[in-house]
Scaffold this active site. Structure first.
Site, PDB file in Angstrom:
ATOM      1  N   ASP A 293       0.852  -1.194   0.000  1.00 36.80           N
ATOM      2  CA  ASP A 293       0.000   0.000   0.000  1.00 36.80           C
ATOM      3  C   ASP A 293       0.880   1.233   0.000  1.00 36.80           C
ATOM      4  O   ASP A 293       2.034   1.197   0.443  1.00 36.80           O
ATOM      5  CB  ASP A 293      -0.920  -0.003   1.231  1.00 36.80           C
ATOM      6  CG  ASP A 293      -1.943   1.119   1.209  1.00 36.80           C
ATOM      7  OD1 ASP A 293      -2.372   1.516   0.107  1.00 36.80           O
ATOM      8  OD2 ASP A 293      -2.324   1.613   2.292  1.00 36.80           O
ATOM      9  N   HIS A 294       0.321   2.327  -0.478  1.00 36.24           N
ATOM     10  CA  HIS A 294       0.996   3.623  -0.396  1.00 36.24           C
ATOM     11  C   HIS A 294       0.646   4.271   0.939  1.00 36.24           C
ATOM     12  O   HIS A 294      -0.526   4.509   1.239  1.00 36.24           O
ATOM     13  CB  HIS A 294       0.545   4.533  -1.546  1.00 36.24           C
ATOM     14  CG  HIS A 294       1.094   4.141  -2.877  1.00 36.24           C
ATOM     15  ND1 HIS A 294       0.322   4.117  -4.029  1.00 36.24           N
ATOM     16  CD2 HIS A 294       2.331   3.753  -3.250  1.00 36.24           C
ATOM     17  CE1 HIS A 294       1.073   3.737  -5.050  1.00 36.24           C
ATOM     18  NE2 HIS A 294       2.295   3.517  -4.600  1.00 36.24           N
ATOM     19  N   PHE A 468      -5.138   4.651   0.245  1.00 35.07           N
ATOM     20  CA  PHE A 468      -6.223   3.825  -0.289  1.00 35.07           C
ATOM     21  C   PHE A 468      -5.829   2.979  -1.490  1.00 35.07           C
ATOM     22  O   PHE A 468      -6.617   2.795  -2.406  1.00 35.07           O
ATOM     23  CB  PHE A 468      -7.445   4.692  -0.638  1.00 35.07           C
ATOM     24  CG  PHE A 468      -7.683   5.829   0.314  1.00 35.07           C
ATOM     25  CD1 PHE A 468      -7.852   5.592   1.673  1.00 35.07           C
ATOM     26  CD2 PHE A 468      -7.721   7.147  -0.119  1.00 35.07           C
ATOM     27  CE1 PHE A 468      -8.059   6.635   2.574  1.00 35.07           C
ATOM     28  CE2 PHE A 468      -7.922   8.194   0.766  1.00 35.07           C
ATOM     29  CZ  PHE A 468      -8.092   7.935   2.116  1.00 35.07           C
ATOM     30  N   HIS A 469      -4.608   2.421  -1.472  1.00 35.76           N
ATOM     31  CA  HIS A 469      -4.149   1.626  -2.610  1.00 35.76           C
ATOM     32  C   HIS A 469      -3.673   0.222  -2.230  1.00 35.76           C
ATOM     33  O   HIS A 469      -2.656  -0.233  -2.739  1.00 35.76           O
ATOM     34  CB  HIS A 469      -3.009   2.362  -3.329  1.00 35.76           C
ATOM     35  CG  HIS A 469      -3.374   3.715  -3.826  1.00 35.76           C
ATOM     36  ND1 HIS A 469      -2.431   4.708  -4.038  1.00 35.76           N
ATOM     37  CD2 HIS A 469      -4.574   4.273  -4.137  1.00 35.76           C
ATOM     38  CE1 HIS A 469      -3.034   5.804  -4.466  1.00 35.76           C
ATOM     39  NE2 HIS A 469      -4.333   5.560  -4.538  1.00 35.76           N
ATOM     40  N   PRO A 470      -4.366  -0.504  -1.336  1.00 36.88           N
ATOM     41  CA  PRO A 470      -3.919  -1.873  -1.053  1.00 36.88           C
ATOM     42  C   PRO A 470      -3.951  -2.735  -2.306  1.00 36.88           C
ATOM     43  O   PRO A 470      -4.909  -2.680  -3.083  1.00 36.88           O
ATOM     44  CB  PRO A 470      -4.909  -2.360   0.003  1.00 36.88           C
ATOM     45  CG  PRO A 470      -6.102  -1.481  -0.125  1.00 36.88           C
ATOM     46  CD  PRO A 470      -5.579  -0.160  -0.588  1.00 36.88           C
TER      47      PRO A 470
END
Length: 554
Positions: A293-294, A468-470
């Site tokens: 994630d980010h 919000f990038h899993p």
């Protein structure tokens, strides 16, 4: 209405809406699309600034939390996920970003044939309707809008000009494959409204006779005949139903729930499944592993002038003006959302391509989507683009309604820690540069007292959050932890694919929504190609008497 379909797609999110459209497009195949949430009828979904209204909404958002993360002072990090037609594309920050050419070339170099930049570019272009006009890397005929921000904000201009003074080139198009630059983002909006995949892909297809959409239907598990997937069990209104697939089941439930669903169905690490007495269908140790994630570090500043969105939202008259501007002209702050300015650059010597990204927002709040501060504030949010830290998603029960364990393991590698510290220091360089310096009254967070590397890292641990990038939990590849092959078929099984963010071997350098649309566009082509092959002939399935289901399909 048939209870047997050629294709059953689980999840009407960013990928599932694309698949539902493309797989039903030629009229040859029947498609059933299952979605755990409702249709996207909530008005604030469609107004870009409504991002804040859906961030914690109990109906349209899964509202997950991670496990306590040792790298984040054992905090549980809030992970919003869309539970509605369009999925995360209906609740996200609207940023239109593809990632870097090098991201996709690295996928191909790792053995994933057909996923180099030259291979995926046609699918990016196929999906895109870009208001910048045609170009070697742009598309103008696709369903998904890429809209430029036309209004110029003095704060965003100050941010852009400060970066230019520091040597970053100005950019009007971050999506050519070479991201380095600073400028205004393009957004997935159309005429001042959100252009989710539900709007772009699903709504135009929903009246097709060969497409059935079943809302508020939560998938429980995939059923198998031997090693072939042939049905999905789902729950709706407290009852369980089974829908059968003659050709394929496609999981598009996202990087958290696709691996969860596989594990519940007997596909995953054998030791984990044995723990919950789930019969093993296929031992795949990588299901749920490789989570990436980010991590965003949100630095906030008080502005010297009352020109921020904080000021707009605190004034009843200015809020009325914003509303009228959007209502009559589909423009203004309501039509743009939260983040306007973007910046991609390098902060460590060994990086060959940009290693950090900024989301510049003209407001400030304690959390994304939270109540704005009582002062004129703005945010420079910086994230590391290619984290080395890896986590996992693992079921904690055989109950499908129990959220899985989610452990991102943020900041668990030295490189990740170095880059977030360097990102904070670079943000301060931006803030101290002429065009932006004059607009800053003070640094609100982390505050000037945080100066040493140790103090900065502690700030990142205490205040860092997901952007919000899993991704990556059903990775594509051929190594021992790979879950799907280069055609996104689950290893060792038939009639089952995964098509969503979870198939990314490594996280792309930027926002993930547009890459997921590309993945689904490419997957739909591969699925339709494979459907014509004799080796993938239709499976014989016996219909079960569940006529009540028809009343629940929309």
């Amino acid at each position: 209405m048939s209870l047997i379909y050629d294709f059953v797609v689980v999840g009407a999110g960013s990928a599932g809406c694309v698949l539902a459209n493309r797989l039903s497009e030629n009229g040859r195949y029947s498609v059933c699309l299952l979605e755990a949430g409702p249709p996207d009828r909530y008005p604030w979904i469609h107004i870009p600034i409504g991002y804040a209204k859906t961030m914690f909404h109990p109906v349209y958002n899964w509202g997950f939390y991670t496990d306590p993360d040792p790298g984040m002072n054992n905090r549980r990090i809030y992970w919003p996920r869309g539970k509605v037609w369009g999925g995360c594309s209906s609740i996200n920050g609207l940023i239109y970003i593809r990632g870097q050419q090098a991201d996709y070339d690295a996928w191909a170099d790792a053995g994933n044939e057909g996923w180099a930049w030259k291979d995926v570019l046609p699918y990016f272009r196929r999906s895109e309707n870009n208001d910048l006009g045609p170009g070697p890397t742009r598309g103008t005929d696709g369903p998904l809008s890429a809209s430029s921000i036309k209004a110029r904000h003095p704060l965003t201009e100050g941010f852009i000009n400060a970066a230019v003074e520091l040597g970053v080139p100005r950019s009007r198009d971050f999506n050519s494959g070479d991201q380095e630059g600073v400028g205004y983002y393009q957004l997935t909006t159309r005429n001042g409204l959100r252009c989710s995949t539900a709007v772009a892909y699903l709504k135009p297809a929903q009246k097709r006779s060969n497409l059935t959409i079943i809302s508020q239907a939560k998938a429980q598990r995939v059923l198998f005949e031997g090693t072939r997937a042939n049905a999905v069990v789902y729950e709706q209104n407290g009852q369980q139903f089974t829908v059968k697939a003659k050709r394929e089941v496609v999981l598009s439930a996202g990087a958290l729930q696709s691996p969860q669903l596989l594990q519940l169905s007997g596909v995953g690490p054998s030791e984990l499944l044995q723990k919950f007495s789930i019969p093993l269908v296929k031992d795949l140790p990588g299901v749920g592993e490789n989570l990436q994630d980010h991590l965003q570090i949100r630095m906030m500043y008080e502005c010297t002038r009352p020109i921020t969105t904080n000021d707009e939202l605190r004034s009843p008259w200015r809020k009325l003006r914003m509303g009228l501007q959007w209502l009559f002209t589909r423009s203004g702050p309501l039509a743009i959302g939260i983040n306007q300015g973007g910046l991609f650059t390098k902060v460590i010597e060994q990086s060959k391509t940009p290693d950090i990204q900024y989301h510049f927002g003209t407001l400030s709040a304690d959390s994304a989507g939270g109540k704005v501060h009582p002062f004129s504030g703005f945010t420079m949010s910086v994230c590391q683009l290619r984290p080395e830290s890896r986590g996992y998603v693992r079921i904690v029960s055989a109950d499908p309604n129990q959220p899985p364990s989610m452990q991102p393991n943020y900041l668990s590698t030295e490189l990740d820690r170095q880059i977030v510290i360097a990102g904070v220091r670079y943000t301060r360089k931006l803030a101290a540069t002429g065009p932006l310096k004059d607009l800053i009254k003070r640094e609100h967070l982390p505050g000037i007292e945080a100066q040493s590397d140790e103090q900065i890292l502690e700030f990142c641990r205490q205040y860092g959050a997901t952007i919000f990038h899993p991704s990556g939990t059903c990775k594509m590849g051929s190594d021992p932890l790979a879950v799907v092959d280069s055609r996104l078929r689950v290893h060792g099984l038939q009639g089952l694919r995964v098509v969503d963010c979870s198939i990314m071997p490594t996280l792309v350098s930027g926002n993930t929504n547009v890459p997921v649309v590309m993945i689904a566009e490419k997957a739909s082509t591969m699925i339709l190609e494979d459907a014509l092959k004799p080796s993938l002939a239709t499976v014989n399935v016996n219909p079960t008497k569940t006529s009540e289901l028809c009343a629940h399909a929309s």
